[in-house]
Design a protein around this motif. Structure first.
Motif, PDB file in Angstrom:
ATOM      1  N   LEU A 202       0.879  -1.571  -0.142  1.00  0.00           N
ATOM      2  CA  LEU A 202      -0.243  -0.061  -0.166  1.00  0.00           C
ATOM      3  C   LEU A 202       0.694   1.282   0.343  1.00  0.00           C
ATOM      4  O   LEU A 202       1.922   1.287   0.329  1.00  0.00           O
ATOM      5  N   ALA A 203       0.485   2.249  -0.580  1.00  0.00           N
ATOM      6  CA  ALA A 203       0.999   3.921  -0.087  1.00  0.00           C
ATOM      7  C   ALA A 203       0.221   4.746  -0.759  1.00  0.00           C
ATOM      8  O   ALA A 203      -1.041   4.555  -0.717  1.00  0.00           O
ATOM      9  N   THR A 204       0.791   5.692  -0.714  1.00  0.00           N
ATOM     10  CA  THR A 204       0.006   6.870  -0.991  1.00  0.00           C
ATOM     11  C   THR A 204      -1.105   7.051  -1.574  1.00  0.00           C
ATOM     12  O   THR A 204      -0.404   6.639  -2.819  1.00  0.00           O
ATOM     13  N   ASP A 205      -2.052   7.576  -1.724  1.00  0.00           N
ATOM     14  CA  ASP A 205      -2.896   8.214  -2.576  1.00  0.00           C
ATOM     15  C   ASP A 205      -3.577   7.201  -3.356  1.00  0.00           C
ATOM     16  O   ASP A 205      -3.929   7.505  -3.726  1.00  0.00           O
ATOM     17  N   MET A 206      -3.506   6.150  -2.714  1.00  0.00           N
ATOM     18  CA  MET A 206      -4.277   5.318  -3.137  1.00  0.00           C
ATOM     19  C   MET A 206      -5.920   5.387  -2.741  1.00  0.00           C
ATOM     20  O   MET A 206      -6.573   5.299  -1.973  1.00  0.00           O
ATOM     21  N   ALA A 207      -7.085   4.965  -3.696  1.00  0.00           N
ATOM     22  CA  ALA A 207      -8.255   5.139  -3.515  1.00  0.00           C
ATOM     23  C   ALA A 207      -8.658   3.527  -2.419  1.00  0.00           C
ATOM     24  O   ALA A 207      -8.148   2.544  -2.420  1.00  0.00           O
ATOM     25  N   VAL A 208      -9.414   4.236  -0.948  1.00  0.00           N
ATOM     26  CA  VAL A 208      -9.919   3.063  -0.704  1.00  0.00           C
ATOM     27  C   VAL A 208     -11.506   3.330  -0.727  1.00  0.00           C
ATOM     28  O   VAL A 208     -12.486   3.874  -1.008  1.00  0.00           O
ATOM     29  N   ILE A 209     -12.124   1.763  -1.282  1.00  0.00           N
ATOM     30  CA  ILE A 209     -13.713   1.685  -1.689  1.00  0.00           C
ATOM     31  C   ILE A 209     -14.425   0.696  -0.597  1.00  0.00           C
ATOM     32  O   ILE A 209     -13.680  -0.102  -0.168  1.00  0.00           O
ATOM     33  N   SER A 210     -15.406   0.682  -0.624  1.00  0.00           N
ATOM     34  CA  SER A 210     -16.251  -0.743  -0.263  1.00  0.00           C
ATOM     35  C   SER A 210     -17.284  -0.630  -1.500  1.00  0.00           C
ATOM     36  O   SER A 210     -17.484  -0.191  -2.408  1.00  0.00           O
ATOM     37  N   PRO A 211     -18.151  -2.375  -0.905  1.00  0.00           N
ATOM     38  CA  PRO A 211     -18.627  -2.243  -2.435  1.00  0.00           C
ATOM     39  C   PRO A 211     -19.763  -1.580  -1.993  1.00  0.00           C
ATOM     40  O   PRO A 211     -20.932  -0.772  -3.276  1.00  0.00           O
ATOM     41  N   ALA A 212     -20.377  -0.746  -1.199  1.00  0.00           N
ATOM     42  CA  ALA A 212     -21.504  -0.189  -1.030  1.00  0.00           C
ATOM     43  C   ALA A 212     -20.792   1.674  -2.236  1.00  0.00           C
ATOM     44  O   ALA A 212     -21.775   2.161  -2.643  1.00  0.00           O
ATOM     45  N   GLY A 213     -20.004   1.804  -2.074  1.00  0.00           N
ATOM     46  CA  GLY A 213     -19.356   2.976  -2.417  1.00  0.00           C
ATOM     47  C   GLY A 213     -17.538   3.237  -2.412  1.00  0.00           C
ATOM     48  O   GLY A 213     -17.115   3.028  -1.472  1.00  0.00           O
ATOM     49  N   VAL A 214     -17.097   4.719  -2.525  1.00  0.00           N
ATOM     50  CA  VAL A 214     -16.039   6.009  -2.451  1.00  0.00           C
ATOM     51  C   VAL A 214     -15.576   5.889  -0.749  1.00  0.00           C
ATOM     52  O   VAL A 214     -16.757   6.647  -0.566  1.00  0.00           O
ATOM     53  N   VAL A 215     -15.020   4.899  -0.684  1.00  0.00           N
ATOM     54  CA  VAL A 215     -14.897   5.688   0.958  1.00  0.00           C
ATOM     55  C   VAL A 215     -14.135   6.419   1.080  1.00  0.00           C
ATOM     56  O   VAL A 215     -14.153   7.814   1.593  1.00  0.00           O
ATOM     57  N   GLY A 216     -12.873   6.620   0.642  1.00  0.00           N
ATOM     58  CA  GLY A 216     -11.521   7.553   0.744  1.00  0.00           C
ATOM     59  C   GLY A 216     -10.704   7.034   0.056  1.00  0.00           C
ATOM     60  O   GLY A 216     -10.264   6.178  -1.081  1.00  0.00           O
ATOM     61  N   ARG A 217      -9.464   7.630   0.739  1.00  0.00           N
ATOM     62  CA  ARG A 217      -7.791   7.786   0.031  1.00  0.00           C
ATOM     63  C   ARG A 217      -6.848   7.854   1.354  1.00  0.00           C
ATOM     64  O   ARG A 217      -6.996   7.947   2.208  1.00  0.00           O
ATOM     65  N   LEU A 218      -5.980   6.339   0.831  1.00  0.00           N
ATOM     66  CA  LEU A 218      -5.192   6.522   1.760  1.00  0.00           C
ATOM     67  C   LEU A 218      -4.008   7.191   1.946  1.00  0.00           C
ATOM     68  O   LEU A 218      -3.157   8.016   1.158  1.00  0.00           O
ATOM     69  N   ILE A 219      -3.658   7.680   3.154  1.00  0.00           N
ATOM     70  CA  ILE A 219      -3.405   9.316   3.469  1.00  0.00           C
ATOM     71  C   ILE A 219      -1.801   8.229   4.348  1.00  0.00           C
ATOM     72  O   ILE A 219      -0.555   9.495   3.939  1.00  0.00           O
ATOM     73  N   LEU A 220      -1.489   7.367   4.868  1.00  0.00           N
ATOM     74  CA  LEU A 220      -0.727   7.590   5.550  1.00  0.00           C
ATOM     75  C   LEU A 220      -0.530   5.913   5.330  1.00  0.00           C
ATOM     76  O   LEU A 220      -1.004   5.683   7.238  1.00  0.00           O
ATOM     77  N   PRO A 221       0.319   5.506   4.593  1.00  0.00           N
ATOM     78  CA  PRO A 221       0.832   4.036   5.991  1.00  0.00           C
ATOM     79  C   PRO A 221       2.535   4.299   6.245  1.00  0.00           C
ATOM     80  O   PRO A 221       2.502   5.011   5.910  1.00  0.00           O
ATOM     81  N   SER A 222       2.208   3.342   7.240  1.00  0.00           N
ATOM     82  CA  SER A 222       3.028   2.303   7.816  1.00  0.00           C
ATOM     83  C   SER A 222       3.273   1.015   7.066  1.00  0.00           C
ATOM     84  O   SER A 222       2.393   0.368   6.564  1.00  0.00           O
ATOM     85  N   ARG A 223       3.734   0.887   7.976  1.00  0.00           N
ATOM     86  CA  ARG A 223       4.608  -0.913   7.331  1.00  0.00           C
ATOM     87  C   ARG A 223       3.268  -2.040   7.297  1.00  0.00           C
ATOM     88  O   ARG A 223       3.172  -2.486   7.214  1.00  0.00           O
ATOM     89  N   ARG A 224       2.155  -2.180   8.761  1.00  0.00           N
ATOM     90  CA  ARG A 224       1.456  -2.576   8.845  1.00  0.00           C
ATOM     91  C   ARG A 224      -0.299  -2.572   9.066  1.00  0.00           C
ATOM     92  O   ARG A 224      -1.061  -2.925   9.430  1.00  0.00           O
ATOM     93  N   ALA A 225      -0.332  -0.891   9.316  1.00  0.00           N
ATOM     94  CA  ALA A 225      -1.204  -0.146   9.134  1.00  0.00           C
ATOM     95  C   ALA A 225      -1.186   1.149   8.173  1.00  0.00           C
ATOM     96  O   ALA A 225      -0.575   1.215   7.836  1.00  0.00           O
TER      97      ALA A 225
END
Lengths: 282, 162
Positions: free
Chosen positions: A145-168
């Protein structure tokens, strides 16, 4: 002295004499069923005595056994309550498991439908500050995972990834006041930008005032922002106002229920190679 | 007790004494009533019990039915004897009438209630027996009461002649 006493109580003597005669007569007379009256009367009378005695005995026994049983019932009741609680917990677990399974199934369907390289993640924490609409997921850079990856769910768009750490990773929800996504109204293909208002709703900006906008129109991602793949549902227009400016003032109700986020998909596919998500089969 | 036994003996030996078509006089009942009015209700009912049971035992009926009838009659006769003056012939006559009727009512009533015997048209027989008992009883009462005085007077006359 005794004879004198008896003479003073003629009623008692009469009663005794009549009783004697009744017994005598009863001993010799049969009833219509052929049984001696004495036997029938004695049996009948004694049966009533037995019935009364039995009622008393039954009452005492009932009270006693009821008390003893009550003590047993008390412990049994406690055990049953414990069992009920255990079963309730197990039922909730089963229900949660079923819900989780359903969510995962929907995620799987979404993954297949979107034809994107995604990673499933579980929401493990909510926002640390109520002014910021973020959640924490259990996947991080070790999962690609990396910054600015889109996060989605079956219902719709959730948001974007803003701060990845190693395991979260921390995900900025689309309803955050600092979040934005390129969007278009599906019916008219009019484009605009959806931004979070911070209050759980979205606003769609830069939609020309001349555009055909109706309440209930579906708003989807346009893909021009380089983050969200095109065609994912953002929400529906809740309110549209022509306003005084050149643009519509549009309020969008997000499709995803941000208060119940559990599992999400993180889109790993680079924006350049993203395709258009297929519409779900109805 | 002696009077009862004598009455029973007479009753059994004078069974052929019949009034108007088979109705017999009940000498035992007369004795019971006499004892009752002379000695009170308790003695009367005891006399009635003993006399009735003996009579029942000697008869072929149910032991106790006649005894109960005579017990009640003896008791009530004793009560009446203590409450009213029944020394004159007429009250005694009436008392014997009522006593006989009551005795018959109890006796026949018990037999009928227990479905042991039927008494078709009993009223004429009861009335006849009542009058017979009353007539014989009044005479017997007078004789019994007169006899001790007669004996005393005889004894006194013999003593004066000497």
């Amino acid at each position: 002295m005794a004879i004198a006493d008896i003479r003073q109580r003629p009623g008692i003597v009469l009663g005794a004499a009549i009783l004697l005669h009744v017994v005598l007569i009863s001993a010799q007379v049969n009833t219509q069923s052929g049984l001696p009256v004495l036997q029938v009367v004695t049996f009948g009378g004694f049966a009533e005595v037995q019935r009364a005695t039995m009622a008393v005995v039954d009452g005492v026994r009932g009270m006693w056994s009821g008390y003893v049983a009550l003590r047993q019932v008390q412990s049994e009741n406690a055990a049953l309550k414990q069992e009920v609680q255990t079963l309730q917990v197990r039922l909730q677990q089963e229900h949660a498991e079923a819900q989780r399974t359903d969510n995962l199934r929907q995620l799987l369907e979404l993954r297949e439908r979107a034809n994107l390289d995604t990673v499933a993640a579980e929401v493990i924490a909510g926002p640390a500050d109520p002014d910021f609409r973020t959640v924490t997921i259990d996947k991080g850079s070790s999962d690609g995972l990396a910054t600015d990856m889109a996060v989605i769910s079956p219902a719709g768009v959730v948001g974007r990834l803003i701060l990845p750490s190693r395991r979260a990773s921390k995900v900025q929800l689309l309803i955050d006041s600092n979040a934005a996504a390129g969007a278009l109204i599906e019916r008219t293909r009019v484009q605009g930008v959806v931004m979070g208002r911070g209050d759980g709703m979205l606003k769609m900006q830069y939609v020309p005032g001349t555009a055909d906008v109706k309440t209930g129109d579906l708003v989807v991602t346009s893909g021009i922002d380089g983050i969200y793949p095109k065609g994912f549902v953002i929400g529906t227009i809740d309110h549209a106002d022509r306003g005084s400016g050149a643009y519509h003032e549009i309020t969008v109700r997000p499709a995803a229920d941000f208060s119940r986020l559990e599992e999400v998909l993180i889109v790993k596919t680079p924006p350049a190679s993203r395709g258009v998500v297929e519409e779900p089969k109805k | 007790m002696a009077a009862i036994l004598i009455a029973i003996a007479l009753q059994t030996t004078l069974a052929s004494l019949v009034f108007r078509g088979g109705t017999t006089i009940d000498l035992v009942l007369i004795v019971v009533v006499f004892v009752a009015i002379k000695s009170g209700p308790v003695t009367g009912l005891l006399a009635g019990t003993v006399a009735g049971l003996i009579q029942d035992a000697l008869a072929s009926g149910i032991l106790g039915i006649g005894g109960m009838a005579k017990t009640i009659v003896g008791f009530l006769s004793g009560v009446l004897g203590t409450q009213f003056i029944v020394t004159a012939p007429l009250p005694r006559f009436l008392l014997l009438l009522v006593a006989t009727a009551l005795h018959a009512a109890i006796f026949m009533g018990l037999y009928t209630a227990l479905n042991l015997r039927q008494f078709p048209g009993p009223y004429s027989g009861i009335v006849a027996q009542a009058f017979g008992n009353a007539f014989v009883g009044v005479i017997a009462f007078q004789l019994i009461e007169w006899f001790p005085g007669f004996v005393d007077r005889r004894r006194a006359g013999r003593f004066l002649k000497r």
